[in-house]
Scaffold this motif. Structure first.
Motif, PDB file in Angstrom:
ATOM      1  N   LYS A 190       0.837  -1.216   0.000  1.00 23.74           N
ATOM      2  CA  LYS A 190       0.000   0.000   0.000  1.00 23.74           C
ATOM      3  C   LYS A 190       0.864   1.256   0.000  1.00 23.74           C
ATOM      4  O   LYS A 190       2.012   1.225   0.371  1.00 23.74           O
ATOM      5  CB  LYS A 190      -0.821   0.027   1.289  1.00 23.74           C
ATOM      6  N   TRP A 191       0.265   2.351  -0.325  1.00 27.55           N
ATOM      7  CA  TRP A 191       0.806   3.693  -0.129  1.00 27.55           C
ATOM      8  C   TRP A 191       2.039   3.982  -0.938  1.00 27.55           C
ATOM      9  O   TRP A 191       2.423   3.271  -1.843  1.00 27.55           O
ATOM     10  CB  TRP A 191       1.033   3.934   1.368  1.00 27.55           C
ATOM     11  N   LYS A 192       2.674   5.108  -0.565  1.00 24.59           N
ATOM     12  CA  LYS A 192       3.773   5.619  -1.404  1.00 24.59           C
ATOM     13  C   LYS A 192       5.146   5.188  -0.902  1.00 24.59           C
ATOM     14  O   LYS A 192       5.261   4.680   0.218  1.00 24.59           O
ATOM     15  CB  LYS A 192       3.681   7.130  -1.483  1.00 24.59           C
ATOM     16  N   PRO A 193       6.189   5.424  -1.697  1.00 16.76           N
ATOM     17  CA  PRO A 193       7.546   5.092  -1.259  1.00 16.76           C
ATOM     18  C   PRO A 193       7.924   5.827   0.028  1.00 16.76           C
ATOM     19  O   PRO A 193       7.520   6.976   0.240  1.00 16.76           O
ATOM     20  CB  PRO A 193       8.422   5.567  -2.408  1.00 16.76           C
ATOM     21  N   ILE A 194       8.692   5.139   0.863  1.00 13.40           N
ATOM     22  CA  ILE A 194       9.035   5.698   2.176  1.00 13.40           C
ATOM     23  C   ILE A 194      10.551   5.722   2.378  1.00 13.40           C
ATOM     24  O   ILE A 194      11.235   4.736   2.093  1.00 13.40           O
ATOM     25  CB  ILE A 194       8.393   4.843   3.298  1.00 13.40           C
ATOM     26  N   VAL A 195      11.041   6.855   2.878  1.00 16.53           N
ATOM     27  CA  VAL A 195      12.448   6.929   3.288  1.00 16.53           C
ATOM     28  C   VAL A 195      12.450   7.069   4.811  1.00 16.53           C
ATOM     29  O   VAL A 195      11.754   7.922   5.361  1.00 16.53           O
ATOM     30  CB  VAL A 195      13.152   8.153   2.655  1.00 16.53           C
ATOM     31  N   ILE A 241      10.346   9.711   6.911  1.00 13.35           N
ATOM     32  CA  ILE A 241       9.996   9.543   8.327  1.00 13.35           C
ATOM     33  C   ILE A 241      11.169   9.948   9.198  1.00 13.35           C
ATOM     34  O   ILE A 241      12.275   9.416   9.069  1.00 13.35           O
ATOM     35  CB  ILE A 241       9.600   8.082   8.649  1.00 13.35           C
ATOM     36  N   ASP A 242      10.900  10.922  10.079  1.00 11.39           N
ATOM     37  CA  ASP A 242      11.905  11.335  11.053  1.00 11.39           C
ATOM     38  C   ASP A 242      11.656  10.493  12.303  1.00 11.39           C
ATOM     39  O   ASP A 242      10.506  10.265  12.697  1.00 11.39           O
ATOM     40  CB  ASP A 242      11.716  12.828  11.381  1.00 11.39           C
ATOM     41  N   SER A 243      12.733   9.997  12.909  1.00 12.40           N
ATOM     42  CA  SER A 243      12.532   9.103  14.055  1.00 12.40           C
ATOM     43  C   SER A 243      13.189   9.668  15.307  1.00 12.40           C
ATOM     44  O   SER A 243      14.089  10.497  15.216  1.00 12.40           O
ATOM     45  CB  SER A 243      13.117   7.732  13.723  1.00 12.40           C
ATOM     46  N   PRO A 244      12.728   9.218  16.477  1.00 12.36           N
ATOM     47  CA  PRO A 244      13.374   9.681  17.706  1.00 12.36           C
ATOM     48  C   PRO A 244      14.808   9.170  17.721  1.00 12.36           C
ATOM     49  O   PRO A 244      15.052   8.030  17.344  1.00 12.36           O
ATOM     50  CB  PRO A 244      12.577   9.004  18.821  1.00 12.36           C
ATOM     51  N   ALA A 248      10.189   0.566   4.810  1.00 12.47           N
ATOM     52  CA  ALA A 248      10.902   1.626   4.097  1.00 12.47           C
ATOM     53  C   ALA A 248      11.579   1.121   2.828  1.00 12.47           C
ATOM     54  O   ALA A 248      12.053  -0.007   2.768  1.00 12.47           O
ATOM     55  CB  ALA A 248      11.944   2.239   5.022  1.00 12.47           C
ATOM     56  N   ASP A 249      11.613   1.990   1.809  1.00 12.11           N
ATOM     57  CA  ASP A 249      12.299   1.641   0.572  1.00 12.11           C
ATOM     58  C   ASP A 249      13.756   2.054   0.641  1.00 12.11           C
ATOM     59  O   ASP A 249      14.594   1.540  -0.059  1.00 12.11           O
ATOM     60  CB  ASP A 249      11.610   2.341  -0.601  1.00 12.11           C
ATOM     61  N   LEU A 250      14.017   3.003   1.513  1.00 15.11           N
ATOM     62  CA  LEU A 250      15.398   3.417   1.745  1.00 15.11           C
ATOM     63  C   LEU A 250      15.535   3.774   3.224  1.00 15.11           C
ATOM     64  O   LEU A 250      14.682   4.464   3.779  1.00 15.11           O
ATOM     65  CB  LEU A 250      15.741   4.635   0.872  1.00 15.11           C
ATOM     66  N   ILE A 251      16.592   3.262   3.846  1.00 15.84           N
ATOM     67  CA  ILE A 251      16.839   3.584   5.248  1.00 15.84           C
ATOM     68  C   ILE A 251      18.147   4.355   5.315  1.00 15.84           C
ATOM     69  O   ILE A 251      19.176   3.877   4.822  1.00 15.84           O
ATOM     70  CB  ILE A 251      16.957   2.296   6.086  1.00 15.84           C
TER      71      ILE A 251
END
Ligand code: GTP
Ligand code: MG
Length: 448
Positions: free
Chosen positions: A37-42, A133-136, A162-165
């Motif tokens: 689902k949804w869009k690409p995620i970094v 996505i910004d993470s703690p 994620a597609d890229l980490i």
């Protein structure tokens, strides 16, 4: 766009051909579907104050995320462009209940996580077809325990999507990268996960001189070879935020790979379909090994059943013909046996009653013996070493089995005699056809 078309096609194929089988083997079909689902995620992760939010603001071109020297952010923020008609901020509690978004799985981590999760809807056209996505920031192991949810596990779940980490750290904390890496490594696909992670050493302008930088870089390489067990070190982007850079003496000596890093981040959507294919591939192989095990167990059960059935039929026929002779000689019952009634030409239906009782009784007994003794013994022996059900002829299959053995045990424990005719072999054939046919075609379409 070809990728979007292929993604929809793959989604339809998986829903039609594979999703029903996931349910049959008690596997989580949501994990399979939400990945598509949804869009690409970094996903940006790393130590606190490593410069994650600074990089994100720089990429967006606005101060969307708060930055600061001490641990600043304790939330996961999904930044994307959802269109101006949608709210500017969507709280975690809404995100984890939205069927159209891939975040439902985070509900299980409870209120502590959902209150530290939000979606920020920004105007930037660059983020229409992707999210960052910004993470703690990662703290030390003891402080991590106070978060109220399993931070490492949650990080692993985001990493899976994620597609890229982008794994960031700064020269001051180059030695602590190991924990972050191991949290995500196990969640990524065996074969290709490495390409999905990029390593960034940020804030290098804060090194006093080149030898300081080289020392930090060396520590990092040492840690990386320790955690990957490999001698070839992946590329490490050496960067700093130009607007924050301390006055750098001899700036021509200083590496600056910031632009390359940004290009890589914006290229993440091109990795999307590959990522989805790898995920589907991995999960369908997990399903395949379960189905193989159950298919083999059914085959063994049916083989034993045939043996018991042969003995039972032989015994039943023998007792049908001679059973009443036996009771007649011991109990003088019945007064006339089936054979003598046929020989003397006095046969009536009454002569069949006892033989038929013997016949049916033996069949029932045969079934009970199979169900209660033979089948149960087989299950008990199989549970003692279920790995004999599958061929473990290479490292990949051994690892796959290690991961799926608990699920297999559950399936084996719950199997009933009825299930051994339940078409595990045809399920397996369907799975193999999907892997060898459909999925291969998708990989071919993606090849440049
Ligand atoms: N000199 C210099 N300072 C930087 C650089 N990148 C970030 N900073 C500063 O370092 C501090 C931490 O940066 P953040 O972007 O807040 O770091 P973060 O990784 O988001 O930190 P947490 O949200 O706490 O996990 C801030 O004060 C930034 O201004 C850089 O490349 N050079
Ligand atoms: Mg931050």
């Amino acid at each position: 766009m070809l990728e979007t078309k292929l993604q929809t096609e793959l989604q339809n194929k998986v829903n039609k051909k594979i999703a029903p089988l996931f349910a049959k083997y008690d596997m989580d079909v949501n994990g399979l579907q939400s990945g598509m689902k949804w869009k690409p995620i970094v996903l940006i992760i790393g130590n606190y104050s490593s410069g994650k939010s600074t990089l994100i603001n720089e990429i967006i071109g606005a101060d969307v995320q708060r930055t600061g020297q001490a641990p600043t952010d304790d939330a996961f923020t999904i930044i994307t462009n959802e269109g101006s008609e949608k709210p500017k901020e969507v709280p975690g509690s809404t995100l984890v209940n939205d069927e159209n978004l891939p975040f439902i799985k985070f509900k299980q981590y409870g209120e502590k996580l959902t209150s530290h999760l939000c979606l920020r809807n920004i105007d930037s056209p660059d983020f229409k077809d992707m999210a960052i996505i910004d993470s703690p920031g990662m703290l030390d192991a003891t402080t991590e325990k106070d978060r109220g949810y399993d931070y490492m596990e949650v990080l692993g779940e985001f990493a899976k999507m994620a597609d890229l980490i982008v794994l960031m750290f700064d020269p001051h904390k180059a030695g602590t990268i190991k924990e972050t890496y191991s949290a995500i490594r196990d969640t990524l696909p065996e074969k290709s996960g490495e390409d999905r992670i990029i390593f960034v050493m940020s804030r290098i302008d804060e090194c006093d001189n080149i030898s300081d930088l080289v020392r930090s870089y060396g520590t990092l390489c040492w840690n990386m070879s320790q955690m990957t067990g490999r001698k070839d070190i992946p590329h490490i982007y050496l960067t700093y935020a130009p607007q924050l850079a301390n006055a750098i003496k001899n700036s021509e000596w200083w590496p600056q790979e910031r632009d390359e890093l940004k290009k890589k981040i914006f290229a993440a959507p091109t990795l999307r379909l590959n990522h989805i294919l790898e995920d589907v591939d991995r999960q369908v192989h997990e399903l395949q090994i379960l189905s193989e095990a159950m298919s083999e167990l059914s085959r063994r059960s049916r083989k034993l059943f045939t043996k018991v059935a042969e003995v039972t039929v032989g015994l039943a026929l023998g007792l049908f013909v001679f059973g009443d002779v036996l009771t007649n000689s011991i109990l003088s019952l019945p007064s006339q046996t089936l054979i003598s009634s046929l020989r003397e030409g006095t046969f009536s239906f009454g002569n069949l009653i006892l033989p038929l009782i013997f016949l049916c009784g033996t069949f029932v007994l045969g079934f009970v013996v199979f169900d209660r003794i033979v089948f149960r013994n087989l299950i008990k022996n199989t549970l003692a070493d279920s790995s004999t059900l599958v061929k473990l002829d290479n490292e990949y299959r051994r690892n796959l089995w290690k991961k799926m053995a608990t699920s297999a045990t559950e399936l084996i424990k719950n199997i009933t005699v009825k299930d051994i005719w339940h078409g595990h072999a045809s399920n397996l054939a369907k799975i193999n056809r999907f892997l060898e046919g459909d999925l291969k075609k998708f990989y071919e379409k993606l090849r440049p």
